[in-house]
Design an enzyme around this catalytic site. Structure first.
Site, PDB file in Angstrom:
ATOM      1  N   TYR A 131       8.214  -2.720  46.883  1.00  0.00           N
ATOM      2  CA  TYR A 131       8.272  -4.102  47.332  1.00  0.00           C
ATOM      3  C   TYR A 131       9.621  -4.365  48.011  1.00  0.00           C
ATOM      4  O   TYR A 131      10.436  -3.465  48.159  1.00  0.00           O
ATOM      5  CB  TYR A 131       7.948  -5.040  46.184  1.00  0.00           C
ATOM      6  CG  TYR A 131       6.535  -4.803  45.675  1.00  0.00           C
ATOM      7  CD1 TYR A 131       5.445  -4.909  46.538  1.00  0.00           C
ATOM      8  CD2 TYR A 131       6.278  -4.415  44.361  1.00  0.00           C
ATOM      9  CE1 TYR A 131       4.150  -4.654  46.108  1.00  0.00           C
ATOM     10  CE2 TYR A 131       4.975  -4.152  43.925  1.00  0.00           C
ATOM     11  CZ  TYR A 131       3.922  -4.271  44.804  1.00  0.00           C
ATOM     12  OH  TYR A 131       2.651  -4.004  44.383  1.00  0.00           O
ATOM     13  N   HIS A 136      12.341  -7.801  40.866  1.00  0.00           N
ATOM     14  CA  HIS A 136      11.482  -6.646  41.146  1.00  0.00           C
ATOM     15  C   HIS A 136      12.054  -5.873  42.334  1.00  0.00           C
ATOM     16  O   HIS A 136      11.845  -6.236  43.498  1.00  0.00           O
ATOM     17  CB  HIS A 136      10.063  -7.123  41.449  1.00  0.00           C
ATOM     18  CG  HIS A 136       9.029  -6.058  41.301  1.00  0.00           C
ATOM     19  ND1 HIS A 136       9.331  -4.743  41.046  1.00  0.00           N
ATOM     20  CD2 HIS A 136       7.658  -6.120  41.383  1.00  0.00           C
ATOM     21  CE1 HIS A 136       8.206  -4.045  40.976  1.00  0.00           C
ATOM     22  NE2 HIS A 136       7.187  -4.854  41.173  1.00  0.00           N
ATOM     23  N   HIS A 181       8.639  -0.184  43.050  1.00  0.00           N
ATOM     24  CA  HIS A 181       7.230  -0.063  43.447  1.00  0.00           C
ATOM     25  C   HIS A 181       6.955  -0.386  44.912  1.00  0.00           C
ATOM     26  O   HIS A 181       5.867  -0.805  45.268  1.00  0.00           O
ATOM     27  CB  HIS A 181       6.353  -0.909  42.529  1.00  0.00           C
ATOM     28  CG  HIS A 181       6.455  -0.483  41.097  1.00  0.00           C
ATOM     29  ND1 HIS A 181       6.009  -1.253  40.053  1.00  0.00           N
ATOM     30  CD2 HIS A 181       6.963   0.648  40.534  1.00  0.00           C
ATOM     31  CE1 HIS A 181       6.252  -0.626  38.913  1.00  0.00           C
ATOM     32  NE2 HIS A 181       6.831   0.533  39.180  1.00  0.00           N
TER      33      HIS A 181
END
Length: 361
Positions: free
Chosen positions: A185, A180, A183
């Protein structure tokens, strides 16, 4: 019967998905006891998508350490108990013919936050089960506590956490690993000049800002070996002046592929608040298309893809290699079966228990 690009198989390394309709990671904030262990909710939530015909089902953002969770109610893959609970879910996904993917994540400065439906907002205090957040720089996300800037030992520990999470994920039976880097992060925080103000080898130039992601990819690939597929989720734009953009995404996708990644899941946004995003049907597809053609990499598209013919066109026109579904498949976990019905495609993986719904009388 007609043919369909959307319902053609797709292979990445040793992994073959039965179609190009895949389930995007969706946080559920539903762990009990703040222990990171997935529950029956996760089994039913994810299992329903596999039963409904999805080719690939990816878990929610699953933390590689306790400090990497978005909220105390998020899942993890940093203990053997979590691994064993995920193995039960993976077994059901496989029994329904779906490929099982896990999104490995660290929330960075967006960790230790209240889940969305809590009455509180911002960071969870330690007295309520929260913890201090870390980030590339001591710069808070709007409304959250100021994080601690990671030192080199902290960065090395995070790389090691991703490698350890990889081993547990593979032991649980997952076929696809997704990092990930979107977004807002941690990996995205390092990539964007809006959140990375470092002056060492992890900040400044694009090469330096991408260094942590590439180190994580190399560590994950070394642990995983040759067969598992390795995806990276990018936000292709911060939707903010001076931020991360599609050109940087395409460049780093090239580097990521060379480091051992195989496929790129293209979303947008999440790094900074207050941005104006022109949301509409398929609004993020052009970013996936740009990265695909600028870097000659394989990509998926996500974002208000809600109709069968819309999804078919995205694949058949070559704009993306797969589509990720989120809200549409939450509304209808059998979206893939319904889409095949609408497109006139014969599938051999309808659940036997549901065959009476396959064609109208």
């Amino acid at each position: 019967m007609p043919t369909s690009a959307l319902f053609s198989p797709y292979s990445v390394r040793a992994v073959t998905m039965r179609n190009r309709l895949w389930v995007a990671p969706m946080c559920e904030y539903s762990v009990e006891n703040h222990d990171g262990v997935p529950t029956d909710w996760h089994l039913v939530h994810l299992g329903g998508f596999a039963r409904g015909g999805a080719g690939l089902v990816i878990t929610e953002a699953t933390a590689v350490s306790a400090e990497g969770r978005i909220s105390p109610e998020d899942t993890g893959i940093y203990t053997d108990e979590q691994r064993d609970a995920w193995a039960r879910i993976v077994g059901f996904l496989h029994s329904q013919g779906a490929v099982a993917g896990i999104q490995l994540a660290h929330a960075g400065r967006k960790s230790s936050t209240w889940r969305p439906w809590a009455p509180e907002r911002g960071s969870v205090p330690e007295s309520e089960g929260g913890w201090p957040a870390v980030a590339p720089s001591a710069m808070a996300f709007t409304g959250y506590a100021v994080p601690t800037a990671l030192d080199h030992a902290g960065i090395d520990s995070i790389v090691a956490d991703f490698a350890a999470a990889t081993r547990r994920s593979l032991d649980a039976g997952f076929d696809v690993l997704e990092l990930h880097a979107a977004h807002g992060y941690l990996l995205h925080q390092f990539l964007s000049p809006l959140s990375n103000l470092r002056t060492d080898e992890y900040g400044g130039s694009l090469e330096n800002r991408a260094r942590l992601l590439l180190e994580v990819i190399a560590a994950v690939r070394a642990e995983a070996g040759d067969d598992p597929a390795l995806f990276v989720r990018f936000s292709a734009t911060d939707w903010a002046e001076g931020g991360w953009d599609q050109e940087q995404t395409a460049t780093v996708a090239d580097w990521a592929r060379d480091a051992g990644a195989d496929f790129f899941d293209i979303s947008t946004g999440g790094l900074v608040s207050g941005t104006k995003i022109p949301v509409g049907p398929g609004y993020q597809v052009p970013f996936a298309e740009f990265v695909k053609h600028a870097s000659s990499v394989e990509v998926s598209a996500v974002g208000l893809i809600t109709e069968a013919r819309q999804a078919e066109e995205i694949i058949s026109s070559g704009r993306a290699d797969a589509v990720m579904l989120a809200r549409a498949i939450m509304r209808d976990p059998h979206f893939p079966l319904r889409a095949a019905h609408e497109l006139g495609i014969e599938l051999d993986y309808w659940p036997a228990q549901y065959l009476r719904a396959k064609w109208p009388a």
